[in-house]
Design a protein around this motif. Structure first.
Motif, PDB file in Angstrom:
ATOM      1  N   GLY A   1       0.800  -1.205   0.000  1.00 53.90           N
ATOM      2  CA  GLY A   1       0.000   0.000   0.000  1.00 53.90           C
ATOM      3  C   GLY A   1       0.839   1.263   0.000  1.00 53.90           C
ATOM      4  N   ASP A   2       2.131   1.135   0.309  1.00 52.80           N
ATOM      5  CA  ASP A   2       3.017   2.291   0.303  1.00 52.80           C
ATOM      6  C   ASP A   2       3.144   2.914  -1.079  1.00 52.80           C
ATOM      7  OD1 ASP A   2       3.524   2.145   3.007  1.00 52.80           O
ATOM      8  OD2 ASP A   2       5.378   1.011   2.793  1.00 52.80           O
ATOM      9  N   ILE A   3       2.728   2.178  -2.115  1.00 57.07           N
ATOM     10  CA  ILE A   3       2.830   2.712  -3.467  1.00 57.07           C
ATOM     11  C   ILE A   3       2.013   3.990  -3.614  1.00 57.07           C
ATOM     12  CG2 ILE A   3       0.928   1.293  -4.334  1.00 57.07           C
ATOM     13  CD1 ILE A   3       4.118   2.443  -6.239  1.00 57.07           C
TER      14      ILE A   3
ATOM     15  N   ALA B   1       3.455   7.422  -5.162  1.00 59.95           N
ATOM     16  CA  ALA B   1       2.781   8.138  -6.244  1.00 59.95           C
ATOM     17  C   ALA B   1       2.528   9.596  -5.867  1.00 59.95           C
ATOM     18  CB  ALA B   1       1.472   7.437  -6.597  1.00 59.95           C
ATOM     19  N   ALA B   2       2.094   9.832  -4.642  1.00 57.09           N
ATOM     20  CA  ALA B   2       1.833  11.202  -4.186  1.00 57.09           C
ATOM     21  C   ALA B   2       3.116  12.030  -4.169  1.00 57.09           C
ATOM     22  CB  ALA B   2       1.190  11.176  -2.808  1.00 57.09           C
ATOM     23  N   ALA B   3       4.197  11.423  -3.703  1.00 59.76           N
ATOM     24  CA  ALA B   3       5.478  12.129  -3.652  1.00 59.76           C
ATOM     25  C   ALA B   3       5.996  12.418  -5.062  1.00 59.76           C
ATOM     26  CB  ALA B   3       6.498  11.297  -2.880  1.00 59.76           C
TER      27      ALA B   3
ATOM     28  N   ALA C   1       0.194  10.764 -10.884  1.00 59.53           N
ATOM     29  CA  ALA C   1       0.632   9.379 -10.702  1.00 59.53           C
ATOM     30  C   ALA C   1      -0.404   8.623  -9.881  1.00 59.53           C
ATOM     31  CB  ALA C   1       1.991   9.322 -10.016  1.00 59.53           C
ATOM     32  N   THR C   2      -0.687   7.416 -10.308  1.00 61.22           N
ATOM     33  CA  THR C   2      -1.615   6.550  -9.591  1.00 61.22           C
ATOM     34  C   THR C   2      -0.879   5.298  -9.156  1.00 61.22           C
ATOM     35  OG1 THR C   2      -3.485   7.328 -10.915  1.00 61.22           O
ATOM     36  CG2 THR C   2      -3.783   5.255  -9.713  1.00 61.22           C
ATOM     37  N   GLY C   3      -0.874   5.049  -7.862  1.00 60.52           N
ATOM     38  CA  GLY C   3      -0.258   3.838  -7.334  1.00 60.52           C
ATOM     39  C   GLY C   3      -1.334   2.857  -6.915  1.00 60.52           C
ATOM     40  N   VAL C   4      -1.221   1.617  -7.366  1.00 58.92           N
ATOM     41  CA  VAL C   4      -2.236   0.600  -7.101  1.00 58.92           C
ATOM     42  C   VAL C   4      -1.611  -0.579  -6.376  1.00 58.92           C
ATOM     43  CG1 VAL C   4      -3.921  -0.975  -8.123  1.00 58.92           C
ATOM     44  CG2 VAL C   4      -3.523   1.270  -9.168  1.00 58.92           C
ATOM     45  N   LYS C   5      -2.183  -0.930  -5.227  1.00 57.81           N
ATOM     46  CA  LYS C   5      -1.736  -2.129  -4.508  1.00 57.81           C
ATOM     47  C   LYS C   5      -2.350  -3.351  -5.168  1.00 57.81           C
ATOM     48  CE  LYS C   5      -1.705  -4.421   0.012  1.00 57.81           C
ATOM     49  NZ  LYS C   5      -2.122  -4.355   1.434  1.00 57.81           N
ATOM     50  N   SER C   6      -1.515  -4.325  -5.487  1.00 59.32           N
ATOM     51  CA  SER C   6      -1.979  -5.516  -6.193  1.00 59.32           C
ATOM     52  C   SER C   6      -1.100  -6.699  -5.833  1.00 59.32           C
ATOM     53  CB  SER C   6      -1.930  -5.276  -7.710  1.00 59.32           C
ATOM     54  OG  SER C   6      -2.216  -6.454  -8.444  1.00 59.32           O
TER      55      SER C   6
ATOM     56  N   PHE D   1       6.442  -2.343  -9.560  1.00 62.33           N
ATOM     57  CA  PHE D   1       7.446  -2.684  -8.557  1.00 62.33           C
ATOM     58  C   PHE D   1       7.045  -4.067  -8.072  1.00 62.33           C
ATOM     59  CE2 PHE D   1       7.965   2.090  -7.526  1.00 62.33           C
ATOM     60  CZ  PHE D   1       8.739   2.250  -8.660  1.00 62.33           C
ATOM     61  N   TYR D   2       7.902  -5.053  -8.310  1.00 61.99           N
ATOM     62  CA  TYR D   2       7.488  -6.454  -8.341  1.00 61.99           C
ATOM     63  C   TYR D   2       8.368  -7.303  -7.434  1.00 61.99           C
ATOM     64  CZ  TYR D   2       5.534 -10.506 -10.925  1.00 61.99           C
ATOM     65  OH  TYR D   2       4.882 -11.661 -11.303  1.00 61.99           O
ATOM     66  N   GLU D   3       7.752  -8.054  -6.526  1.00 63.45           N
ATOM     67  CA  GLU D   3       8.510  -8.784  -5.509  1.00 63.45           C
ATOM     68  C   GLU D   3       8.871 -10.225  -5.876  1.00 63.45           C
ATOM     69  OE1 GLU D   3       6.483  -8.546  -1.785  1.00 63.45           O
ATOM     70  OE2 GLU D   3       6.941  -6.423  -1.500  1.00 63.45           O
ATOM     71  N   ASP D   4       8.291 -10.768  -6.915  1.00 63.73           N
ATOM     72  CA  ASP D   4       8.565 -12.167  -7.262  1.00 63.73           C
ATOM     73  C   ASP D   4       9.561 -12.238  -8.413  1.00 63.73           C
ATOM     74  OD1 ASP D   4       8.474 -14.911  -7.414  1.00 63.73           O
ATOM     75  OD2 ASP D   4       6.608 -14.974  -8.564  1.00 63.73           O
TER      76      ASP D   4
END
Length: 402
Positions: A82-84, A88-90, A99-104, A128-131
């Motif tokens: 959710g920090d995305i 995006a705001a920054a 900018a739109t940041g989406v938690k997925s 931004f991808y963790e796998d």
């Protein structure tokens, strides 16, 4: 608040639940593969490796990139945290670009980006991808995304963190409740977790539903053998029997020790640290859960002296959609995360920037003093192998967790 109860998880979360999770995960991956252009580039392994190489922008000009991004007008970035939204705001505040940041979830992002690429209708400009394994084995190999690095920063980022581009690392760590164990963590060796004395007392998110745990297992098999064998000898006073790798032996032993599998880190943390908790347990949780010490009055501490590691680091990578209509804005967003102002938006609970010239997160989980010495660090050179071994390792866990 009463102590945490595992009723549904421990009892209903038996064989049927694990099979259901496995089928669901396999279905999601299958759906993504089905809608992909192909399972690999037409040129075979050589082209697959070439597609994973970063595009280093040797002629990088920040002012020109900002100007072009402003013409594009907006950017949408998917992330598993959710920090995305903070990032995006920054970004918007810094550059004046919407900018739109989406938690997925990782699996959802994988499927959506693959489908969008095939349809030629891209809404996710970057991720931004963790796998890492599925990023290398699917998204990069199928040319759904590519790795872009600004030339002005390439010299600052170690080669091992460039392919794919690592923007930060967080950690999953073994925790205990210091109110119940005031003298320190009740386990001091990773093999303790597989000891009968801790049967049914180790809480963790179900590996079949959390990709970075499976990646940890694969990385252990490839790069943790020496340390695991030494830890085994320290605990039992004898050599680990020959046969399986030390990593496989530990994975099977842990699975057979009936760990309490949860659907989220929230539940694993609550199993150990929630107020009025009375059960003797340890848990594997993300460092992000340490915000609950303040927010929920949790009592938790990292098993600081645990050998050979108190947990592991899991990297997050940046990738740009190959068919995005906002390439400049997407690249600028990646650049932003390689700066202190950008990465700080995601280091509120601690972490390590992918750009080593930047400062680490100021927050350190209690008991953790050194991210690199206390935590197992993934080797990005093994991501392709990790992808190939995904199913075998899931099966190894599934067959041994009774």
């Amino acid at each position: 608040m009463p102590s945490f109860s595992f009723g549904a998880v421990a009892r209903s979360g038996g064989r049927r639940r694990r099979i259901a999770v496995s089928l669901a995960l396999a279905g999601a991956l299958g759906a993504a593969a089905a809608c992909a252009p192909s399972s690999a580039p037409a040129g075979g392994d050589a082209e697959a490796k070439a597609s994973a190489k970063p595009q280093i922008d040797a002629d990088f000009d920040l002012d020109a990139l900002v100007a072009e991004a402003k013409k594009e007008g907006s950017v949408t970035v998917y992330d598993s945290t959710g920090d995305i939204t903070k990032t995006a705001a920054a970004f918007t505040a810094e550059y004046g670009i919407k900018a739109t940041g989406v938690k997925s979830k990782v699996g959802d992002t994988l499927e959506k980006m693959t489908r969008e690429n095939q349809a030629g209708n891209v809404t996710i400009d970057a991720t931004f991808y963790e796998d890492g394994p599925s990023l290398v084995g699917q998204l990069l190999a199928q040319k759904v995304v590519y790795t872009w690095i600004p030339g002005s920063l390439a010299q600052d980022i170690p080669a091992a963190r460039q392919s794919p581009l690592q923007i930060l690392s967080k950690g999953n760590m073994w925790i205990y409740n210091p109110k119940l164990f005031p003298k320190g963590c009740p386990v001091n060796n990773i093999w303790d977790l597989a000891d009968p004395a801790w049967k049914g007392k180790v809480a963790m998110q179900d590996p079949l539903g959390k990709p970075n745990i499976v990646e940890f297992f694969n990385q252990l098999k490839a790069g943790g053998d020496t340390q695991l064998r030494q830890a085994y000898k320290t605990k039992y006073g004898k050599e680990l029997p020959s046969g399986d790798s030390a990593g496989e032996a530990w994975i099977k032993a842990l699975a057979r020790n009936n760990p309490i599998l949860t659907s989220s880190d929230d539940d694993a943390a609550a199993a150990v640290a929630s107020p009025n908790q009375t059960k003797d347990r340890v848990a594997l949780v993300s460092n992000a859960k340490f915000r609950d010490v303040k927010d929920k009055n949790y009592s938790m501490r990292v098993c600081a002296g645990m050998q050979p590691w108190a947990g592991y680091q899991y990297p997050k990578y940046a990738a740009v959609a190959a068919k995005t209509e906002h390439p400049a804005a997407a690249k600028l967003f990646v650049y932003f995360m390689l700066t202190q102002d950008g990465v700080d938006t995601q280091l509120g609970t601690g972490g390590v920037p992918g750009n080593p010239t930047l400062k680490q997160g100021s927050v350190m989980p209690e008991g953790l003093t050194d991210w690199n010495k206390q935590l197992f660090v993934f080797d990005p050179a093994g991501l392709s192998s990790d992808f190939d071994n995904l199913q075998p390792t899931q099966d190894l866990w599934r067959l041994n967790h009774g």
